[in-house]
Enzyme design. Structure first.
Site, mmCIF file in Angstrom:
data_model
loop_
_atom_site.group_PDB
_atom_site.id
_atom_site.type_symbol
_atom_site.label_atom_id
_atom_site.label_comp_id
_atom_site.label_asym_id
_atom_site.label_seq_id
_atom_site.Cartn_x
_atom_site.Cartn_y
_atom_site.Cartn_z
ATOM 1 N N ASP A 1 8.728 47.204 -70.381
ATOM 2 C CA ASP A 1 8.930 46.619 -69.056
ATOM 3 C C ASP A 1 10.389 46.231 -68.839
ATOM 4 O O ASP A 1 11.146 46.043 -69.789
ATOM 5 C CB ASP A 1 8.096 45.335 -68.900
ATOM 6 C CG ASP A 1 6.611 45.603 -68.705
ATOM 7 O OD1 ASP A 1 6.186 46.767 -68.797
ATOM 8 O OD2 ASP A 1 5.875 44.627 -68.476
ATOM 9 N N HIS B 1 9.903 45.172 -74.265
ATOM 10 C CA HIS B 1 10.883 45.197 -73.172
ATOM 11 C C HIS B 1 12.123 45.996 -73.596
ATOM 12 O O HIS B 1 12.649 45.772 -74.680
ATOM 13 C CB HIS B 1 11.293 43.773 -72.795
ATOM 14 C CG HIS B 1 10.158 42.963 -72.241
ATOM 15 N ND1 HIS B 1 9.208 42.376 -73.051
ATOM 16 C CD2 HIS B 1 9.794 42.675 -70.966
ATOM 17 C CE1 HIS B 1 8.322 41.751 -72.299
ATOM 18 N NE2 HIS B 1 8.645 41.919 -71.025
HETATM 19 ZN ZN ZN Z 1 8.660 41.918 -66.719
#
Ligand code: ZN
Length: 227
Positions: free
Chosen positions: A36, A182
């Site tokens: 993400d 991430h």
């Molecule tokens: Zn996020």
């Protein structure tokens, strides 16, 4: 920063039901790997190289804002064979938005991500994993299914290290699960992405030892009933 942890079953505070499909439970023996908050010109290329070294394809849930800032790095993710997905336009809480604002944000993200990558994304994951009915509906209207995660690396924290990321990922449901990491620190502690990057080779060893294969959400065999 608050990150909501979706349970494997149950109901969110707003009444959105956490079905296995919504949290990304797929086929046994397989792990869906997702990133993400990118694409980020500083960090994302390093993830692409690390994934090539291991031989993994993953899903990248992109922010529209980030793809407009650097469309080239977004395109590189697609060209390297990874799955393109949408995380929103700016990193905001869907519950703090009117239904119309939520819909506009997701549409803008979809358009920017598509324009940068040449791909029509099929998956959506709202920031913080917080779905509203409006966000679920807007994503579905654009042909995207919402998918959250079953486990994460807690890699956004200042204290995170490759070791803690591996420990956090494997602490919860992994076989048939969806892993959240991430590839950018744009919403988290500066440089925190290095803990996720450093965890990848160790996760590769860990998953290989368990006989698990790794791929994008689209190959995960998530039940086709719409989330
Ligand atoms: Zn996020």
């Amino acid at each position: 920063m608050v990150h909501a942890a979706p349970a494997l079953g149950g109901v969110s505070p707003v009444g959105v039901r956490f079905t296995p499909a919504l949290v990304g439970v797929g086929r046994k023996g397989h792990v869906a790997l997702t990133f993400d908050d990118g694409p980020d010109p500083e960090s994302t290329p390093q993830f692409l190289d690390a994934l090539d070294d291991i031989g993994w394809k993953a899903s990248f849930f992109m922010l529209g804002e980030m793809t407009r800032r650097d469309p080239g790095v977004a395109l590189a993710v697609a060209e390297r064979g990874h799955e393109i997905a949408v995380h929103g336009d700016v990193h905001g809480n869907m519950l703090r938005r009117t239904p119309r604002h939520a819909g506009d944000d997701i549409r803008r993200a979809f358009d920017s991500v598509s324009a940068a990558t040449g791909v029509e994304p099929r998956w959506f994951r709202p920031p913080f994993g917080i779905s509203s009915y409006a966000s679920l509906r807007a994503a579905r209207g654009l042909g995207m299914r919402t998918v959250l995660w079953t486990t994460w690396g807690r890699d956004w924290r200042r204290e995170a290290t490759p070791e803690t990321v591996v420990a956090d990922v494997t602490r919860r449901y992994v076989d048939g699960g969806t892993v959240l990491l991430h590839d950018s620190d744009c919403t988290s502690y500066p440089g925190s992405w290095r803990s996720a990057l450093g965890a990848l080779p160790r996760l590769a060893d860990e998953f290989a030892a368990r006989g698990l294969t790794v791929g994008p959400v689209g190959d995960h065999g998530i039940a086709t009933r719409a989330a």
